[in-house]
Design a protein around this motif. Structure first.
Motif, mmCIF file in Angstrom:
data_model
loop_
_atom_site.group_PDB
_atom_site.id
_atom_site.type_symbol
_atom_site.label_atom_id
_atom_site.label_comp_id
_atom_site.label_asym_id
_atom_site.label_seq_id
_atom_site.Cartn_x
_atom_site.Cartn_y
_atom_site.Cartn_z
ATOM 1 N N THR A 1 -14.508 -39.094 -53.373
ATOM 2 C CA THR A 1 -14.384 -39.538 -51.770
ATOM 3 C C THR A 1 -13.005 -39.128 -51.187
ATOM 4 O OG1 THR A 1 -15.886 -41.140 -52.557
ATOM 5 C CG2 THR A 1 -14.719 -41.606 -50.675
ATOM 6 N N ALA A 2 -11.965 -39.072 -51.838
ATOM 7 C CA ALA A 2 -10.560 -38.900 -51.771
ATOM 8 C C ALA A 2 -10.467 -37.775 -51.296
ATOM 9 C CB ALA A 2 -9.675 -39.430 -52.576
ATOM 10 N N ALA A 3 -10.969 -36.817 -51.848
ATOM 11 C CA ALA A 3 -10.916 -35.315 -51.543
ATOM 12 C C ALA A 3 -11.609 -35.019 -50.152
ATOM 13 C CB ALA A 3 -11.779 -34.370 -52.583
ATOM 14 N N LYS A 4 -12.800 -35.720 -50.136
ATOM 15 C CA LYS A 4 -13.426 -35.508 -48.474
ATOM 16 C C LYS A 4 -12.627 -35.855 -47.501
ATOM 17 C CE LYS A 4 -17.977 -36.251 -50.254
ATOM 18 N NZ LYS A 4 -19.321 -37.098 -50.589
ATOM 19 N N VAL A 30 -19.772 -31.488 -49.337
ATOM 20 C CA VAL A 30 -19.834 -30.951 -50.701
ATOM 21 C C VAL A 30 -18.899 -29.923 -51.174
ATOM 22 C CG1 VAL A 30 -21.457 -29.701 -51.964
ATOM 23 C CG2 VAL A 30 -22.222 -31.323 -50.419
ATOM 24 N N LEU A 31 -18.310 -29.116 -50.028
ATOM 25 C CA LEU A 31 -17.390 -28.298 -50.387
ATOM 26 C C LEU A 31 -16.190 -28.898 -50.446
ATOM 27 C CD1 LEU A 31 -16.343 -25.377 -50.716
ATOM 28 C CD2 LEU A 31 -16.030 -25.281 -48.302
ATOM 29 N N ALA A 32 -15.868 -29.824 -49.897
ATOM 30 C CA ALA A 32 -14.442 -30.745 -49.820
ATOM 31 C C ALA A 32 -14.455 -31.359 -51.584
ATOM 32 C CB ALA A 32 -14.515 -31.827 -49.079
ATOM 33 N N GLU A 33 -15.308 -31.744 -52.013
ATOM 34 C CA GLU A 33 -15.249 -32.167 -53.346
ATOM 35 C C GLU A 33 -14.899 -31.060 -54.356
ATOM 36 O OE1 GLU A 33 -19.490 -33.266 -54.277
ATOM 37 O OE2 GLU A 33 -19.194 -35.187 -52.997
ATOM 38 N N GLU A 34 -14.933 -29.754 -53.846
ATOM 39 C CA GLU A 34 -14.330 -28.546 -54.854
ATOM 40 C C GLU A 34 -13.052 -28.188 -54.369
ATOM 41 O OE1 GLU A 34 -16.132 -27.527 -57.589
ATOM 42 O OE2 GLU A 34 -17.404 -29.342 -56.940
ATOM 43 N N ALA A 35 -12.387 -28.878 -53.764
ATOM 44 C CA ALA A 35 -11.079 -28.424 -53.644
ATOM 45 C C ALA A 35 -9.977 -28.400 -54.710
ATOM 46 C CB ALA A 35 -10.251 -29.485 -52.566
ATOM 47 N N PRO A 36 -9.438 -27.278 -54.778
ATOM 48 C CA PRO A 36 -8.675 -27.067 -56.022
ATOM 49 C C PRO A 36 -7.564 -28.187 -56.150
ATOM 50 C CG PRO A 36 -8.347 -24.901 -54.800
ATOM 51 C CD PRO A 36 -9.384 -26.104 -54.013
ATOM 52 N N GLY A 37 -7.150 -28.939 -55.002
ATOM 53 C CA GLY A 37 -6.354 -30.015 -55.201
ATOM 54 C C GLY A 37 -6.900 -31.392 -55.634
ATOM 55 N N ALA A 38 -8.231 -31.424 -55.759
ATOM 56 C CA ALA A 38 -8.819 -32.312 -56.052
ATOM 57 C C ALA A 38 -8.964 -32.716 -57.890
ATOM 58 C CB ALA A 38 -10.168 -32.378 -55.693
ATOM 59 N N TYR A 39 -8.535 -31.499 -58.470
ATOM 60 C CA TYR A 39 -8.395 -31.437 -59.728
ATOM 61 C C TYR A 39 -6.897 -31.582 -60.393
ATOM 62 C CZ TYR A 39 -13.472 -30.088 -59.239
ATOM 63 O OH TYR A 39 -14.913 -30.175 -58.926
ATOM 64 N N LYS A 40 -7.032 -31.945 -61.814
ATOM 65 C CA LYS A 40 -5.770 -31.716 -62.494
ATOM 66 C C LYS A 40 -5.385 -30.072 -62.660
ATOM 67 C CE LYS A 40 -6.435 -35.932 -64.982
ATOM 68 N NZ LYS A 40 -6.659 -36.664 -66.237
ATOM 69 N N ASN A 41 -4.302 -29.878 -63.138
ATOM 70 C CA ASN A 41 -4.068 -28.499 -63.343
ATOM 71 C C ASN A 41 -4.521 -28.183 -64.637
ATOM 72 O OD1 ASN A 41 -2.153 -26.604 -64.798
ATOM 73 N ND2 ASN A 41 -1.204 -26.409 -62.813
ATOM 74 N N VAL A 42 -5.611 -27.086 -64.718
ATOM 75 C CA VAL A 42 -6.014 -26.839 -65.917
ATOM 76 C C VAL A 42 -5.139 -26.386 -66.820
ATOM 77 C CG1 VAL A 42 -6.786 -24.442 -65.007
ATOM 78 C CG2 VAL A 42 -8.242 -25.885 -66.753
ATOM 79 N N ASP A 43 -3.999 -25.810 -66.577
ATOM 80 C CA ASP A 43 -3.280 -25.128 -67.754
ATOM 81 C C ASP A 43 -2.646 -26.197 -68.295
ATOM 82 O OD1 ASP A 43 -3.826 -22.535 -66.800
ATOM 83 O OD2 ASP A 43 -2.210 -22.446 -65.342
ATOM 84 N N SER A 44 -2.273 -27.321 -67.808
ATOM 85 C CA SER A 44 -1.691 -28.185 -68.497
ATOM 86 C C SER A 44 -2.726 -29.233 -69.332
ATOM 87 C CB SER A 44 -0.819 -29.293 -67.487
ATOM 88 O OG SER A 44 -1.629 -29.854 -66.553
ATOM 89 N N VAL A 45 -3.947 -29.278 -68.820
ATOM 90 C CA VAL A 45 -4.896 -29.955 -69.538
ATOM 91 C C VAL A 45 -5.111 -29.368 -70.787
ATOM 92 C CG1 VAL A 45 -7.357 -30.792 -69.734
ATOM 93 C CG2 VAL A 45 -6.035 -31.218 -67.443
#
Length: 69
Positions: A1-4, A30-45
């Motif tokens: 929801t926040a990403a939207k 739907v596209l807003a849910e896929e914003a790169p900023g909505a996810y944690k940094n995959v490298d650090s995970v």
């Protein structure tokens, strides 16, 4: 929801296209849910998982396309 609320479909599409990533979604929210900023940094995970011994880092992949819908 926040990403939207935080990201626009146009902005996300521009950002991903600039990186050579193709985008296709059924709608702007739907596209807003896929914003790169909505996810944690995959490298650090991945590094954390590797360092904790629960996963083994073997390769790095990059996205070619995002399909959502």
């Amino acid at each position: 929801t926040a990403a939207k609320k935080q990201f626009t479909a146009e902005g996300i599409e521009k950002e991903l296209n600039a990186k050579g990533i193709h985008v296709k979604a059924n709608s702007a929210p739907v596209l807003a849910e896929e914003a790169p900023g909505a996810y944690k940094n995959v490298d650090s995970v991945v590094k954390t998982s590797h360092d904790a011994g629960i996963a083994k880092l073997v390769a790095k992949v990059v996205p070619l396309a995002v399909t959502k819908g």
